[in-house]
Structures are given as C-alpha cells and as structure tokens.
Design a protein around this motif. Structure first.
Motif, mmCIF file in Angstrom:
data_model
loop_
_atom_site.group_PDB
_atom_site.id
_atom_site.type_symbol
_atom_site.label_atom_id
_atom_site.label_comp_id
_atom_site.label_asym_id
_atom_site.label_seq_id
_atom_site.Cartn_x
_atom_site.Cartn_y
_atom_site.Cartn_z
ATOM 1 N N GLU A 293 0.961 -1.354 -0.192
ATOM 2 C CA GLU A 293 0.551 -0.243 0.428
ATOM 3 C C GLU A 293 0.863 1.033 0.283
ATOM 4 O OE1 GLU A 293 -2.179 -0.964 3.820
ATOM 5 O OE2 GLU A 293 -4.079 -1.439 2.156
ATOM 6 N N LYS A 294 1.710 1.428 0.729
ATOM 7 C CA LYS A 294 2.695 2.300 0.895
ATOM 8 C C LYS A 294 4.060 2.827 -0.777
ATOM 9 C CE LYS A 294 6.012 4.303 4.054
ATOM 10 N NZ LYS A 294 6.759 4.541 4.559
ATOM 11 N N ARG A 295 3.968 1.612 -1.516
ATOM 12 C CA ARG A 295 4.897 1.771 -2.559
ATOM 13 C C ARG A 295 3.583 0.660 -4.156
ATOM 14 N NH1 ARG A 295 9.888 3.758 -1.734
ATOM 15 N NH2 ARG A 295 9.815 5.550 -0.769
ATOM 16 N N PRO A 296 2.481 1.181 -4.231
ATOM 17 C CA PRO A 296 2.110 0.391 -4.818
ATOM 18 C C PRO A 296 2.343 -0.238 -6.446
ATOM 19 C CG PRO A 296 0.676 2.765 -4.810
ATOM 20 C CD PRO A 296 1.947 2.228 -3.955
ATOM 21 N N LEU A 297 2.992 0.886 -6.941
ATOM 22 C CA LEU A 297 3.510 0.470 -8.452
ATOM 23 C C LEU A 297 5.360 0.214 -8.509
ATOM 24 C CD1 LEU A 297 1.974 3.962 -10.487
ATOM 25 C CD2 LEU A 297 0.796 1.399 -9.651
ATOM 26 N N SER A 298 5.871 0.165 -7.226
ATOM 27 C CA SER A 298 7.738 -0.497 -7.237
ATOM 28 C C SER A 298 7.380 -1.842 -7.632
ATOM 29 C CB SER A 298 7.826 0.495 -5.466
ATOM 30 O OG SER A 298 9.194 0.054 -5.806
ATOM 31 N N ILE A 299 8.355 -2.142 -7.239
ATOM 32 C CA ILE A 299 8.741 -3.768 -7.400
ATOM 33 C C ILE A 299 9.513 -3.635 -6.114
ATOM 34 C CG2 ILE A 299 10.668 -4.981 -8.038
ATOM 35 C CD1 ILE A 299 11.101 -3.978 -10.688
ATOM 36 N N GLY B 296 19.611 -15.015 3.260
ATOM 37 C CA GLY B 296 20.515 -14.703 3.162
ATOM 38 C C GLY B 296 21.650 -14.087 1.900
ATOM 39 N N TYR B 297 22.176 -15.288 0.936
ATOM 40 C CA TYR B 297 22.666 -14.545 -0.414
ATOM 41 C C TYR B 297 22.015 -14.390 -1.476
ATOM 42 C CZ TYR B 297 27.080 -15.114 2.540
ATOM 43 O OH TYR B 297 28.086 -15.466 3.701
ATOM 44 N N ALA B 298 20.899 -14.701 -1.035
ATOM 45 C CA ALA B 298 19.657 -14.713 -2.254
ATOM 46 C C ALA B 298 18.956 -13.175 -2.083
ATOM 47 C CB ALA B 298 18.567 -15.342 -2.469
ATOM 48 N N GLU B 299 18.823 -12.400 -3.700
ATOM 49 C CA GLU B 299 18.167 -11.387 -3.912
ATOM 50 C C GLU B 299 17.130 -11.699 -4.623
ATOM 51 O OE1 GLU B 299 19.092 -6.793 -5.457
ATOM 52 O OE2 GLU B 299 19.853 -7.356 -3.305
ATOM 53 N N ILE B 300 15.321 -11.515 -4.279
ATOM 54 C CA ILE B 300 13.904 -10.902 -5.451
ATOM 55 C C ILE B 300 13.983 -10.316 -5.062
ATOM 56 C CG2 ILE B 300 12.362 -12.517 -5.370
ATOM 57 C CD1 ILE B 300 13.512 -14.997 -2.988
ATOM 58 N N CYS B 301 13.755 -9.991 -6.928
ATOM 59 C CA CYS B 301 12.644 -9.171 -7.599
ATOM 60 C C CYS B 301 11.003 -8.996 -7.561
ATOM 61 C CB CYS B 301 13.229 -8.546 -8.604
ATOM 62 S SG CYS B 301 14.562 -7.850 -8.395
ATOM 63 N N VAL B 302 10.731 -8.783 -6.255
ATOM 64 C CA VAL B 302 8.724 -9.358 -6.308
ATOM 65 C C VAL B 302 8.373 -7.780 -7.030
ATOM 66 C CG1 VAL B 302 7.299 -10.028 -5.288
ATOM 67 C CG2 VAL B 302 9.387 -10.446 -4.615
ATOM 68 N N ASP B 303 7.094 -7.998 -8.542
ATOM 69 C CA ASP B 303 6.469 -7.260 -8.901
ATOM 70 C C ASP B 303 4.693 -6.838 -7.199
ATOM 71 O OD1 ASP B 303 7.707 -6.872 -11.304
ATOM 72 O OD2 ASP B 303 6.645 -8.130 -11.505
ATOM 73 N N ASP B 304 4.269 -7.874 -6.984
ATOM 74 C CA ASP B 304 3.368 -7.799 -5.899
ATOM 75 C C ASP B 304 3.050 -8.722 -4.928
ATOM 76 O OD1 ASP B 304 0.784 -6.123 -5.570
ATOM 77 O OD2 ASP B 304 -0.167 -7.418 -6.904
ATOM 78 N N PHE C 229 12.344 1.501 3.318
ATOM 79 C CA PHE C 229 11.272 2.170 2.614
ATOM 80 C C PHE C 229 12.471 3.693 2.421
ATOM 81 C CE2 PHE C 229 7.840 1.486 4.520
ATOM 82 C CZ PHE C 229 7.195 0.096 3.404
ATOM 83 N N TYR C 230 13.056 3.175 0.780
ATOM 84 C CA TYR C 230 14.224 4.261 0.565
ATOM 85 C C TYR C 230 13.460 5.270 0.056
ATOM 86 C CZ TYR C 230 17.317 1.057 1.481
ATOM 87 O OH TYR C 230 19.065 0.113 2.067
ATOM 88 N N GLU C 231 13.624 6.627 -0.136
ATOM 89 C CA GLU C 231 13.274 7.806 -0.584
ATOM 90 C C GLU C 231 12.934 7.614 -2.284
ATOM 91 O OE1 GLU C 231 13.173 12.784 -1.356
ATOM 92 O OE2 GLU C 231 14.747 11.504 0.995
ATOM 93 N N ASN C 232 14.255 7.147 -2.862
ATOM 94 C CA ASN C 232 13.693 7.519 -4.726
ATOM 95 C C ASN C 232 14.089 5.109 -4.797
ATOM 96 O OD1 ASN C 232 12.295 9.779 -4.824
ATOM 97 N ND2 ASN C 232 14.629 11.077 -4.504
ATOM 98 N N ASP C 233 13.684 4.571 -4.356
ATOM 99 C CA ASP C 233 14.130 3.585 -4.357
ATOM 100 C C ASP C 233 13.205 2.211 -4.538
ATOM 101 O OD1 ASP C 233 15.601 1.983 -5.620
ATOM 102 O OD2 ASP C 233 17.252 1.592 -5.119
ATOM 103 N N CYS C 234 13.303 1.034 -4.009
ATOM 104 C CA CYS C 234 12.470 0.153 -4.383
ATOM 105 C C CYS C 234 12.133 -0.001 -2.398
ATOM 106 C CB CYS C 234 12.175 -1.065 -4.837
ATOM 107 S SG CYS C 234 12.795 -0.879 -6.573
ATOM 108 N N PRO C 235 11.333 -0.848 -2.101
ATOM 109 C CA PRO C 235 12.184 -1.168 -0.881
ATOM 110 C C PRO C 235 12.033 -2.032 -0.816
ATOM 111 C CG PRO C 235 10.072 -1.041 -1.071
ATOM 112 C CD PRO C 235 9.835 -0.808 -2.302
ATOM 113 N N VAL C 236 13.092 -2.997 0.378
ATOM 114 C CA VAL C 236 13.834 -3.926 0.019
ATOM 115 C C VAL C 236 13.052 -4.457 1.889
ATOM 116 C CG1 VAL C 236 16.023 -4.886 1.306
ATOM 117 C CG2 VAL C 236 15.873 -2.811 -0.192
ATOM 118 N N ILE C 237 13.436 -5.750 1.234
ATOM 119 C CA ILE C 237 12.700 -6.583 2.944
ATOM 120 C C ILE C 237 13.745 -7.744 3.416
ATOM 121 C CG2 ILE C 237 10.929 -8.892 3.982
ATOM 122 C CD1 ILE C 237 8.820 -6.966 1.931
#
Length: 102
Positions: free
Chosen positions: A31-37, A43-51, A86-94
């Motif tokens: 909800e905070k970043r609805p259109l963001s990846i 661990g060592y993995a990084e997964i990019c998720v659309d929604d 949450f970064y100002e001009n970048d994708c959120p990271v979990i």
C-alpha cells in the motif's frame, strides 16, 4: 530519506495468527509503494517481486511466498526477523532472517 521498521516473531506460537500478522506487514508495504518492485533479501539471495507476496501455512510450518519463489521453514525453536526499509526514491527492501533459538 530512509525509513526502516524491524519486526521479530517467535515462531513457537499460533501459526495462523502469525501468518496474518506477516500478511498485514506485506500489505502495508504494497500500500505504501503500490507500483514499486519489492526487493526481498534472504541469505545471499535477492528476489525482485512485482506484487504477489504473502505468508501461508506450510506442512512444516510457514511459507513466505514471493511470486514464484518461496521460503519455507520448520518453525520449531525459530525466530523470524523482518527488516522493512523504505528508500525515498528507490524500491522497498524486505530482509528476512530465520534464527535458531539459543
């Protein structure tokens, strides 16, 4: 400006309620970043998720579902740690950590 929220969960509890709490956190991120990846680090993995992110019950415990990827784990004697940034001009990271109890 960067904003990080930290969540720690004892997994030796009612897993249904725990999965609902985690889904609420994921919903707030979307909800905070609805259109963001969303970037998920485990661990060592990084997964990019659309929604499509969520938490569900699994045969062994819990499963964190990230589109086509899944982190499934046995919850006995475990602690789940989530750091949501949450970064100002970048994708959120979990950041996901599954820790054994001492």
């Amino acid at each position: 400006m960067e904003e990080t929220k930290y969540y720690t969960f004892d997994c030796d509890t009612d897993l249904y309620k725990l999965s609902q709490k985690i889904n609420k956190i994921f919903k707030e991120v979307k909800e905070k970043r609805p259109l963001s990846i969303i970037i998920v680090q485990y661990g060592y993995a990084e997964i990019c998720v659309d929604d499509n992110i969520g938490c569900s019950l699994d045969i062994n415990g819990l499963a964190l579902d990230f589109e086509t990827s899944c982190i499934s784990f046995d919850t006995k004697n475990k602690v789940l740690s989530l750091a949501v940034t949450f970064y100002e001009n970048d994708c959120p990271v979990i950041k996901v950590k599954i820790i054994d109890k001492g």
